[in-house]
Design a protein around this motif. Structure first.
Motif, PDB file in Angstrom:
ATOM      1  N   ILE A  53       5.389  27.000   8.690  1.00  0.00           N
ATOM      2  CA  ILE A  53       4.816  26.972   7.340  1.00  0.00           C
ATOM      3  C   ILE A  53       4.769  25.546   6.821  1.00  0.00           C
ATOM      4  CG2 ILE A  53       5.245  27.648   4.939  1.00  0.00           C
ATOM      5  CD1 ILE A  53       6.345  30.309   6.050  1.00  0.00           C
ATOM      6  N   VAL A  54       5.865  24.797   7.035  1.00  0.00           N
ATOM      7  CA  VAL A  54       5.915  23.406   6.578  1.00  0.00           C
ATOM      8  C   VAL A  54       4.854  22.585   7.294  1.00  0.00           C
ATOM      9  CG1 VAL A  54       7.339  21.314   6.630  1.00  0.00           C
ATOM     10  CG2 VAL A  54       8.325  23.460   5.850  1.00  0.00           C
ATOM     11  N   ASN A  55       4.701  22.794   8.601  1.00  0.00           N
ATOM     12  CA  ASN A  55       3.682  22.051   9.348  1.00  0.00           C
ATOM     13  C   ASN A  55       2.280  22.361   8.830  1.00  0.00           C
ATOM     14  OD1 ASN A  55       5.580  20.794  10.947  1.00  0.00           O
ATOM     15  ND2 ASN A  55       5.453  22.316  12.578  1.00  0.00           N
ATOM     16  N   ASN A  56       2.002  23.629   8.547  1.00  0.00           N
ATOM     17  CA  ASN A  56       0.688  23.991   8.000  1.00  0.00           C
ATOM     18  C   ASN A  56       0.456  23.332   6.653  1.00  0.00           C
ATOM     19  OD1 ASN A  56       0.125  25.608  10.198  1.00  0.00           O
ATOM     20  ND2 ASN A  56       0.824  27.475   9.224  1.00  0.00           N
ATOM     21  N   GLN A  57       1.480  23.308   5.821  1.00  0.00           N
ATOM     22  CA  GLN A  57       1.337  22.684   4.511  1.00  0.00           C
ATOM     23  C   GLN A  57       1.142  21.176   4.642  1.00  0.00           C
ATOM     24  OE1 GLN A  57       4.768  23.990   2.318  1.00  0.00           O
ATOM     25  NE2 GLN A  57       3.805  25.921   1.718  1.00  0.00           N
ATOM     26  N   ARG A  58       1.818  20.556   5.602  1.00  0.00           N
ATOM     27  CA  ARG A  58       1.619  19.114   5.833  1.00  0.00           C
ATOM     28  C   ARG A  58       0.186  18.831   6.266  1.00  0.00           C
ATOM     29  NH1 ARG A  58       7.234  17.601   8.908  1.00  0.00           N
ATOM     30  NH2 ARG A  58       8.493  17.469   7.034  1.00  0.00           N
TER      31      ARG A  58
END
Length: 155
Positions: free
Chosen positions: A106-111
């Motif tokens: 999720i964090v990678n997608n948001q980045r």
């Protein structure tokens, strides 16, 4: 005969659990969280469509709240053995790893989304700067044209 068996059972329970406690410290009104747990599980089983029997619900709640299940074995309710602490820790670690990997994705997608938005902002900022430069050039050109027209008008 049944009354004497009940009386003997009460005596044994009193001897095991209450004889070492002074009488003024014994609680007379007792409500425990297992009551609400049982009620919640009974309500949940009705919502699911397949109602569990009361003995199954009692067995599950007792298994969750007690360390030993001698009573359950004596009554004839078979429950799964409790995991050892090592197995509990390993299971919790596995769950934590899964949640961490999900959170990391999720964090990678948001980045990635933030990087895309940053690129958009940079592109619009560059376009705005170019527009400002064009407006300045137009303003200078208009001043020059006005100056030329004013000079031509005077002559």
């Amino acid at each position: 005969m049944m009354q004497s068996a009940v009386r003997q059972q009460r005596y044994k329970l009193k001897k095991d659990f209450f004889d070492y406690v002074p009488l003024h410290l014994v609680r007379k009104n007792f409500s425990c969280k297992s009551d609400t747990q049982m009620e919640n599980q009974l309500a949940a089983t009705i919502e699911d469509g397949q109602p569990k029997s009361a003995t199954q619900v009692v067995g599950v709640v007792l298994h969750q709240n007690t360390k030993t299940n001698h009573f359950l074995r004596n009554v004839g309710i078979q429950v799964a053995k409790r995991r050892t602490t090592l197995q509990n820790v390993l299971a919790e670690l596995e769950v934590e790893k899964r949640t961490n990997s999900e959170l990391q994705s999720i964090v990678n997608n948001q980045r990635e989304e933030m990087d895309g938005l940053k690129n958009q902002v940079q592109g619009t900022e560059q376009a705005r700067i170019k527009d400002q430069e064009n407006w300045k050039k137009k303003a200078e050109l208009e001043k020059k044209i006005e100056l030329l027209l004013s000079q031509n008008g005077q002559s």
